[in-house]
Design a protein around this motif. Structure first.
Motif, PDB file in Angstrom:
ATOM      1  N   ASN A 135     116.991  51.284 102.893  1.00  0.00           N
ATOM      2  CA  ASN A 135     117.975  50.703 103.806  1.00  0.00           C
ATOM      3  C   ASN A 135     117.359  49.642 104.698  1.00  0.00           C
ATOM      4  O   ASN A 135     118.022  48.677 105.089  1.00  0.00           O
ATOM      5  CB  ASN A 135     118.607  51.795 104.670  1.00  0.00           C
ATOM      6  CG  ASN A 135     119.353  52.821 103.833  1.00  0.00           C
ATOM      7  OD1 ASN A 135     118.885  53.916 103.603  1.00  0.00           O
ATOM      8  ND2 ASN A 135     120.532  52.454 103.351  1.00  0.00           N
ATOM      9  N   LEU A 136     116.092  49.858 105.047  1.00  0.00           N
ATOM     10  CA  LEU A 136     115.355  48.858 105.820  1.00  0.00           C
ATOM     11  C   LEU A 136     113.873  49.124 105.632  1.00  0.00           C
ATOM     12  O   LEU A 136     113.474  50.176 105.092  1.00  0.00           O
ATOM     13  CB  LEU A 136     115.710  48.907 107.304  1.00  0.00           C
ATOM     14  CG  LEU A 136     115.066  50.013 108.154  1.00  0.00           C
ATOM     15  CD1 LEU A 136     115.115  49.620 109.617  1.00  0.00           C
ATOM     16  CD2 LEU A 136     115.735  51.342 107.965  1.00  0.00           C
ATOM     17  N   ALA A 137     113.038  48.182 106.047  1.00  0.00           N
ATOM     18  CA  ALA A 137     111.590  48.348 105.971  1.00  0.00           C
ATOM     19  C   ALA A 137     110.995  48.116 107.355  1.00  0.00           C
ATOM     20  O   ALA A 137     111.475  47.267 108.110  1.00  0.00           O
ATOM     21  CB  ALA A 137     110.991  47.367 104.959  1.00  0.00           C
ATOM     22  N   ILE A 138     109.975  48.896 107.682  1.00  0.00           N
ATOM     23  CA  ILE A 138     109.247  48.665 108.935  1.00  0.00           C
ATOM     24  C   ILE A 138     107.793  48.377 108.590  1.00  0.00           C
ATOM     25  O   ILE A 138     107.222  48.993 107.687  1.00  0.00           O
ATOM     26  CB  ILE A 138     109.360  49.848 109.921  1.00  0.00           C
ATOM     27  CG1 ILE A 138     108.778  51.122 109.325  1.00  0.00           C
ATOM     28  CG2 ILE A 138     110.794  50.081 110.318  1.00  0.00           C
ATOM     29  CD1 ILE A 138     108.760  52.279 110.311  1.00  0.00           C
ATOM     30  N   LYS A 155     107.830  45.178 113.378  1.00  0.00           N
ATOM     31  CA  LYS A 155     108.706  44.334 112.567  1.00  0.00           C
ATOM     32  C   LYS A 155     109.599  45.200 111.676  1.00  0.00           C
ATOM     33  O   LYS A 155     109.141  46.128 111.024  1.00  0.00           O
ATOM     34  CB  LYS A 155     107.871  43.387 111.716  1.00  0.00           C
ATOM     35  CG  LYS A 155     108.706  42.387 110.912  1.00  0.00           C
ATOM     36  CD  LYS A 155     107.821  41.445 110.111  1.00  0.00           C
ATOM     37  CE  LYS A 155     108.660  40.475 109.286  1.00  0.00           C
ATOM     38  NZ  LYS A 155     107.819  39.578 108.469  1.00  0.00           N
ATOM     39  N   MET A 156     110.891  44.879 111.658  1.00  0.00           N
ATOM     40  CA  MET A 156     111.844  45.571 110.791  1.00  0.00           C
ATOM     41  C   MET A 156     112.571  44.543 109.936  1.00  0.00           C
ATOM     42  O   MET A 156     112.938  43.470 110.412  1.00  0.00           O
ATOM     43  CB  MET A 156     112.863  46.362 111.614  1.00  0.00           C
ATOM     44  CG  MET A 156     112.272  47.524 112.365  1.00  0.00           C
ATOM     45  SD  MET A 156     113.538  48.595 113.082  1.00  0.00           S
ATOM     46  CE  MET A 156     112.490  49.782 113.938  1.00  0.00           C
ATOM     47  N   VAL A 157     112.784  44.900 108.665  1.00  0.00           N
ATOM     48  CA  VAL A 157     113.461  44.015 107.719  1.00  0.00           C
ATOM     49  C   VAL A 157     114.655  44.757 107.140  1.00  0.00           C
ATOM     50  O   VAL A 157     114.517  45.866 106.610  1.00  0.00           O
ATOM     51  CB  VAL A 157     112.523  43.571 106.575  1.00  0.00           C
ATOM     52  CG1 VAL A 157     113.257  42.645 105.604  1.00  0.00           C
ATOM     53  CG2 VAL A 157     111.283  42.892 107.137  1.00  0.00           C
ATOM     54  N   SER A 158     115.853  44.157 107.248  1.00  0.00           N
ATOM     55  CA  SER A 158     117.059  44.798 106.721  1.00  0.00           C
ATOM     56  C   SER A 158     118.123  43.743 106.465  1.00  0.00           C
ATOM     57  O   SER A 158     118.127  42.687 107.098  1.00  0.00           O
ATOM     58  CB  SER A 158     117.597  45.839 107.706  1.00  0.00           C
ATOM     59  OG  SER A 158     118.831  46.359 107.267  1.00  0.00           O
ATOM     60  N   ILE A 165     113.680  54.574 104.735  1.00  0.00           N
ATOM     61  CA  ILE A 165     112.848  53.583 105.422  1.00  0.00           C
ATOM     62  C   ILE A 165     111.656  53.248 104.538  1.00  0.00           C
ATOM     63  O   ILE A 165     110.842  54.125 104.209  1.00  0.00           O
ATOM     64  CB  ILE A 165     112.348  54.113 106.783  1.00  0.00           C
ATOM     65  CG1 ILE A 165     113.525  54.510 107.677  1.00  0.00           C
ATOM     66  CG2 ILE A 165     111.487  53.062 107.466  1.00  0.00           C
ATOM     67  CD1 ILE A 165     113.103  55.138 108.983  1.00  0.00           C
ATOM     68  N   GLY A 166     111.551  51.988 104.151  1.00  0.00           N
ATOM     69  CA  GLY A 166     110.356  51.536 103.450  1.00  0.00           C
ATOM     70  C   GLY A 166     109.257  51.265 104.465  1.00  0.00           C
ATOM     71  O   GLY A 166     109.452  50.523 105.427  1.00  0.00           O
ATOM     72  N   VAL A 198     114.342  45.827  99.837  1.00  0.00           N
ATOM     73  CA  VAL A 198     115.477  45.740 100.760  1.00  0.00           C
ATOM     74  C   VAL A 198     116.682  45.120 100.067  1.00  0.00           C
ATOM     75  O   VAL A 198     117.806  45.625 100.174  1.00  0.00           O
ATOM     76  CB  VAL A 198     115.087  44.931 102.016  1.00  0.00           C
ATOM     77  CG1 VAL A 198     116.325  44.655 102.878  1.00  0.00           C
ATOM     78  CG2 VAL A 198     114.046  45.683 102.834  1.00  0.00           C
ATOM     79  N   VAL A 199     116.462  44.020  99.346  1.00  0.00           N
ATOM     80  CA  VAL A 199     117.562  43.329  98.671  1.00  0.00           C
ATOM     81  C   VAL A 199     118.176  44.198  97.583  1.00  0.00           C
ATOM     82  O   VAL A 199     119.406  44.249  97.417  1.00  0.00           O
ATOM     83  CB  VAL A 199     117.075  41.985  98.077  1.00  0.00           C
ATOM     84  CG1 VAL A 199     118.157  41.362  97.197  1.00  0.00           C
ATOM     85  CG2 VAL A 199     116.698  41.020  99.201  1.00  0.00           C
ATOM     86  N   ASN A 200     117.342  44.912  96.831  1.00  0.00           N
ATOM     87  CA  ASN A 200     117.840  45.778  95.752  1.00  0.00           C
ATOM     88  C   ASN A 200     118.333  47.125  96.253  1.00  0.00           C
ATOM     89  O   ASN A 200     118.709  47.988  95.459  1.00  0.00           O
ATOM     90  CB  ASN A 200     116.735  45.986  94.704  1.00  0.00           C
ATOM     91  CG  ASN A 200     116.376  44.709  93.976  1.00  0.00           C
ATOM     92  OD1 ASN A 200     117.239  43.861  93.753  1.00  0.00           O
ATOM     93  ND2 ASN A 200     115.103  44.543  93.625  1.00  0.00           N
ATOM     94  N   LYS A 201     118.287  47.312  97.577  1.00  0.00           N
ATOM     95  CA  LYS A 201     118.785  48.536  98.222  1.00  0.00           C
ATOM     96  C   LYS A 201     118.052  49.790  97.781  1.00  0.00           C
ATOM     97  O   LYS A 201     118.617  50.884  97.753  1.00  0.00           O
ATOM     98  CB  LYS A 201     120.297  48.692  97.996  1.00  0.00           C
ATOM     99  CG  LYS A 201     121.111  47.561  98.607  1.00  0.00           C
ATOM    100  CD  LYS A 201     122.595  47.786  98.479  1.00  0.00           C
ATOM    101  CE  LYS A 201     123.373  46.656  99.128  1.00  0.00           C
ATOM    102  NZ  LYS A 201     124.837  46.822  98.998  1.00  0.00           N
TER     103      LYS A 201
END
Length: 381
Positions: free
Chosen positions: A94-97, A116-119, A50-51, A88-91
């Motif tokens: 797995n996701l960012a909050i 907010k979550m980004v994945s 988790i970022g 996130v794009v470069n993996k």
């Protein structure tokens, strides 16, 4: 009856005297089980990365992130907000909050908006993290509701919650789903080997027709029906040994819990074994040469194992393919195993057992009819 046992014993001798057959029938299935389960078992310790962009940096937000890490399922990696998309794009994660500024104030006032979550990996990742964060936030919001906007009262209750005055008991439990998935995939591989073995044993009929042994046997008081029954009996003995060895390997060597009584698993696998023999008889009945039989068995076994869920869960296939899978016996065997693993009894698998028996009956009837109609003992290639 004596002739049946004598011929079955002879078939077993012919089949098992070759080392290659012993490897194919008994060693390869166990080795494949071990490899598949070892590969799948490695996924047990994988953590979701988790970022974290923590704009609030309050005690509450830090405690929530610590709670996520303490579950043992997540790894928090601090990142900058401007780097969220790239990570996130470069993996890299797995996701960012993104925890907004004023997070703790919104908690105090019981007016928190969603974090907010980004994945790019979809709900299978975000839903898992959401479940944990929502559970934690719900508990905190309940404290906020009880304190009615009084920060001192909130902090007193919250500190008691953290210090276990309000005791929250957390225990780690063994992930049963992993073992169940391991068992299903391992037994799926065994089912494939049962099918291959049954067709190979049945193909001895073609081999003996080609070598004129079948003609000599049928010129004795032994008729073709007794000869076929003896081949089926030999097949059953080989299949039962395969199933017993596989169960012993899973339980005693690989130490995998199958979550059901051994006799139930043995029953389901033997029913599928009988169906396998029926498929072998179909291959023999509709083949005019050993080469044709090999091609036909491959054409039947591989696609039906794919459709039946031997290599992957049926649920991941498109709906139309799932409906087609109802017409292959492997699907009903795998489904019966799943029901038994989830606490069901033999009665709960009644429909599966009936369908497997129906498959076997239809296959044997078709094979018998075809063999009678074209009972030729001419030249085989």
């Amino acid at each position: 009856m004596r002739n049946i046992f004598v011929l079955a014993l002879n078939t077993l001798k012919v089949t098992l005297r070759k080392k290659s057959n012993l490897i194919g029938y008994f060693i390869m299935p166990i080795l494949s089980l071990a490899i598949i389960m070892a590969i799948m078992g490695k996924g047990e310790v994988t953590k979701i990365k988790i970022g974290v962009v923590n704009k609030d940096n309050s005690v509450i937000s830090m405690d929530m992130l610590k709670y996520l890490e303490n579950t043992g399922k997540f790894e928090n990696i601090p990142i900058e907000e401007k780097d969220v998309q790239n990570n996130v794009v470069n993996k890299n994660v797995n996701l960012a909050i993104i925890i907004p500024k004023g997070f703790s104030e919104e908690i105090y006032n019981n007016k928190l908006e969603s974090i907010k979550m980004v994945s790019i990996q979809g709900k299978e990742v975000t839903a898992w993290v959401e479940n944990y964060t929502n559970l934690y936030i719900k508990n905190i919001l309940d404290i906020a509701k009880a304190s009615k906007g009084n920060k001192d009262k909130f902090n007193a209750i919250y500190n008691g919650y953290k210090n276990q005055d309000l005791k929250l008991s957390v225990e780690k439990v063994k992930d049963k789903e992993l073992n169940k998935e391991l068992t299903e995939r391992g037994l799926g591989i065994l089912i494939m080997f049962l099918l291959i073995g049954a067709t190979s044993t049945s193909n001895i009929i073609l081999k003996e027709k080609r070598e004129r042994t079948y003609q000599r046997i049928c010129s004795t008081p032994v008729n073709s029906r007794i000869y076929m029954i003896s081949n089926i009996l030999a097949n059953l003995i080989i299949i039962s040994i395969q199933v017993i060895l596989a169960i012993v390997a899973i339980k005693c060597i690989l130490n995998i819990d199958i979550y059901m009584e051994v006799y139930k698993l043995f029953l389901v696998m033997m029913l599928l074994g009988i169906v396998s023999i029926g498929i072998g008889m179909i291959v023999v009945a509709f083949s005019e040469s050993t080469a044709e039989a090999g091609n036909l068995s491959t054409l039947i076994i591989t696609p039906t194992c794919m459709l039946g869920g031997c290599f992957w869960p049926i649920e991941i296939m498109p709906d139309k393919i799932q409906r087609i899978s109802n017409f292959v016996p492997q699907k009903w065997a795998i489904e019966a195993i799943s029901k038994l693993q989830n606490g069901g009894g033999i009665k709960d698998t009644g429909i599966n057992i009936v369908i497997l028996l129906a498959f076997a009956l239809v296959l044997f009837l078709v094979a018998t009819f075809k063999m009678k109609k074209s009972d030729k003992i001419g030249s085989f290639i």
